[in-house]
Design a protein around this motif. Structure first.
Motif, mmCIF file in Angstrom:
data_model
loop_
_atom_site.group_PDB
_atom_site.id
_atom_site.type_symbol
_atom_site.label_atom_id
_atom_site.label_comp_id
_atom_site.label_asym_id
_atom_site.label_seq_id
_atom_site.Cartn_x
_atom_site.Cartn_y
_atom_site.Cartn_z
ATOM 1 N N TYR A 164 9.304 14.913 6.927
ATOM 2 C CA TYR A 164 7.864 14.916 6.651
ATOM 3 C C TYR A 164 7.201 13.939 7.616
ATOM 4 C CZ TYR A 164 8.865 17.399 2.311
ATOM 5 O OH TYR A 164 9.274 18.342 1.390
ATOM 6 N N ALA A 165 5.962 14.187 7.931
ATOM 7 C CA ALA A 165 5.238 13.276 8.812
ATOM 8 C C ALA A 165 5.140 11.905 8.155
ATOM 9 C CB ALA A 165 3.845 13.825 9.114
ATOM 10 N N SER A 166 5.300 10.865 8.945
ATOM 11 C CA SER A 166 5.268 9.500 8.427
ATOM 12 C C SER A 166 3.972 9.230 7.664
ATOM 13 C CB SER A 166 5.410 8.499 9.581
ATOM 14 O OG SER A 166 5.318 7.180 9.112
ATOM 15 N N GLU A 217 -1.971 14.650 10.476
ATOM 16 C CA GLU A 217 -3.433 14.502 10.501
ATOM 17 C C GLU A 217 -3.918 13.865 9.201
ATOM 18 O OE1 GLU A 217 -5.893 15.211 12.628
ATOM 19 O OE2 GLU A 217 -5.284 16.799 13.998
ATOM 20 N N ILE A 218 -3.378 14.334 8.098
ATOM 21 C CA ILE A 218 -3.768 13.795 6.788
ATOM 22 C C ILE A 218 -3.381 12.329 6.679
ATOM 23 C CG2 ILE A 218 -3.327 13.943 4.299
ATOM 24 C CD1 ILE A 218 -2.913 16.993 4.746
ATOM 25 N N SER A 219 -2.167 12.003 7.079
ATOM 26 C CA SER A 219 -1.699 10.628 7.016
ATOM 27 C C SER A 219 -2.544 9.717 7.904
ATOM 28 C CB SER A 219 -0.233 10.559 7.449
ATOM 29 O OG SER A 219 0.214 9.224 7.493
ATOM 30 N N ALA A 220 -2.817 10.157 9.136
ATOM 31 C CA ALA A 220 -3.608 9.341 10.068
ATOM 32 C C ALA A 220 -5.015 9.095 9.532
ATOM 33 C CB ALA A 220 -3.668 10.027 11.436
ATOM 34 N N TYR A 221 -5.590 10.105 8.889
ATOM 35 C CA TYR A 221 -6.937 9.973 8.324
ATOM 36 C C TYR A 221 -6.986 8.832 7.304
ATOM 37 C CZ TYR A 221 -11.170 11.222 5.748
ATOM 38 O OH TYR A 221 -12.404 11.189 5.119
ATOM 39 N N PHE A 222 -6.014 8.831 6.392
ATOM 40 C CA PHE A 222 -6.012 7.790 5.358
ATOM 41 C C PHE A 222 -5.604 6.427 5.914
ATOM 42 C CE2 PHE A 222 -5.703 11.568 2.564
ATOM 43 C CZ PHE A 222 -6.829 11.314 1.802
ATOM 44 N N GLN A 223 -4.733 6.407 6.906
ATOM 45 C CA GLN A 223 -4.368 5.131 7.508
ATOM 46 C C GLN A 223 -5.565 4.510 8.219
ATOM 47 O OE1 GLN A 223 -0.566 4.566 9.484
ATOM 48 N NE2 GLN A 223 0.222 6.449 8.582
ATOM 49 N N ASN A 224 -6.382 5.331 8.855
ATOM 50 C CA ASN A 224 -7.603 4.817 9.495
ATOM 51 C C ASN A 224 -8.550 4.222 8.459
ATOM 52 O OD1 ASN A 224 -6.825 5.488 12.104
ATOM 53 N ND2 ASN A 224 -7.766 7.517 12.023
ATOM 54 N N GLY A 260 0.809 -1.203 0.000
ATOM 55 C CA GLY A 260 0.000 0.000 0.000
ATOM 56 C C GLY A 260 0.845 1.256 0.000
ATOM 57 N N GLU A 261 0.201 2.363 0.329
ATOM 58 C CA GLU A 261 0.894 3.655 0.345
ATOM 59 C C GLU A 261 2.020 3.686 1.360
ATOM 60 O OE1 GLU A 261 -2.308 3.225 0.236
ATOM 61 O OE2 GLU A 261 -3.160 4.463 -1.380
ATOM 62 N N VAL A 262 1.839 2.973 2.470
ATOM 63 C CA VAL A 262 2.862 2.877 3.512
ATOM 64 C C VAL A 262 3.219 1.411 3.671
ATOM 65 C CG1 VAL A 262 3.435 3.315 5.922
ATOM 66 C CG2 VAL A 262 1.974 4.929 4.679
ATOM 67 N N LEU A 263 4.497 1.084 3.532
ATOM 68 C CA LEU A 263 4.967 -0.290 3.640
ATOM 69 C C LEU A 263 5.548 -0.519 5.030
ATOM 70 C CD1 LEU A 263 5.800 -3.074 2.681
ATOM 71 C CD2 LEU A 263 7.750 -2.035 1.488
ATOM 72 N N ASP A 264 4.821 -1.284 5.843
ATOM 73 C CA ASP A 264 5.261 -1.636 7.189
ATOM 74 C C ASP A 264 6.262 -2.779 7.077
ATOM 75 O OD1 ASP A 264 5.589 -2.550 9.782
ATOM 76 O OD2 ASP A 264 3.490 -2.307 10.338
ATOM 77 N N VAL A 265 7.535 -2.432 7.000
ATOM 78 C CA VAL A 265 8.573 -3.433 6.752
ATOM 79 C C VAL A 265 8.645 -4.461 7.870
ATOM 80 C CG1 VAL A 265 11.056 -3.772 6.394
ATOM 81 C CG2 VAL A 265 9.902 -1.806 5.364
ATOM 82 N N GLY A 266 8.368 -4.046 9.083
ATOM 83 C CA GLY A 266 8.445 -4.965 10.217
ATOM 84 C C GLY A 266 7.411 -6.065 10.179
ATOM 85 N N ASN A 267 6.318 -5.855 9.458
ATOM 86 C CA ASN A 267 5.237 -6.839 9.435
ATOM 87 C C ASN A 267 4.923 -7.372 8.047
ATOM 88 O OD1 ASN A 267 4.335 -6.857 12.301
ATOM 89 N ND2 ASN A 267 3.963 -4.696 11.909
#
Length: 234
Positions: free
Chosen positions: A133-135, A184-191, A61-68
């Motif tokens: 930049y914010a994560s 805030e923008i990042s958290a919104y889309f992650q939710n 996805g848009e953010v790749l959680d490498v740890g998982n």
């Protein structure tokens, strides 16, 4: 995004500053990638892990959680050593530069890297922001229609479509100055992504349930009656 004041139509409460708009090359530095094919990678273990463009296009996805997220491995000491200055960091963005359609330019931002050694692989353009930049912000922004639509005229090819580093460097990046607004923008889309994942799991379980009930409610293997029947029917 308004062309007049460089701000979006909707903003979170408390943020009013004008957004920044800067050239790609002033926001990012381009890192080195390798050209290892799938056949050159290993699923079990290795000296470093690798991000293949096909997974960026389809799997991540848009953010790749490498740890998982399971990643393939590289066993070539020569390649791992040669790319020492391009080991990925949290916040780096991996852009797929080739695809069979207009998904070219899809990308994943690296997060939760921990102590893993990870490299950017075949048909990718890895980039590193020159400022903080914010994560997640850059991952969501670069995958948005607002940005991706600017890439379409720059794509080349017919059966296989690609975009070059020089073409990317001619694009512009928009962002709010406030890291809090970016977050805030990042958290919104992650939710929203988490909600989609939750509902997808429920959907997958329902599909499995339907498949099981199709076997039980219809006769199987030459039988003249099903394994299960509704109450009252004999």
């Amino acid at each position: 995004m308004s062309n007049n004041n460089k701000t979006p139509a909707i903003r979170f409460k408390g943020f009013t500053d004008t957004w920044e708009q800067r050239g790609f090359s002033s926001v990012f530095e381009i890192l080195q990638n390798n050209t290892l094919s799938r056949a050159d990678l290993c699923d079990e273990s290795g000296l470093a892990q690798n991000i293949h463009y096909g997974d960026v296009l389809i799997k991540y996805g848009e953010v790749l959680d490498v740890g998982n997220e399971p990643l393939a491995y590289i066993n070539s000491d020569k390649i791992v050593t040669a790319m020492k200055n391009s080991y990925l960091q949290n916040g780096d963005v991996i852009i797929a530069d080739t695809a069979e359609d207009a998904t070219v330019g899809k990308c994943s931002e690296i997060a939760n890297l921990g102590d893993k050694t990870v490299l950017s692989g075949l048909h990718t353009i890895p980039v590193r922001p020159k400022e903080e930049y914010a994560s997640g912000y850059l991952g969501y922004y670069l995958n948005s229609n607002s940005y991706h639509d600017t890439l379409i005229p720059l794509m080349q090819g017919t059966k296989v479509t690609s975009i070059s580093k020089s073409a990317l460097q001619g694009t512009s990046i928009s962002y709010p100055k406030s890291l809090d607004e970016q977050a805030e923008i990042s958290a919104y889309f992650q939710n929203l992504d988490n909600l989609i994942t939750l509902h997808q799991r429920k959907c997958d379980k329902l599909i499995q349930f339907i498949a099981a009930m199709l076997k039980k409610l219809f006769p199987q293997n030459g039988a003249y009656k099903p394994e299960l029947r509704f109450k009252g029917f004999t």
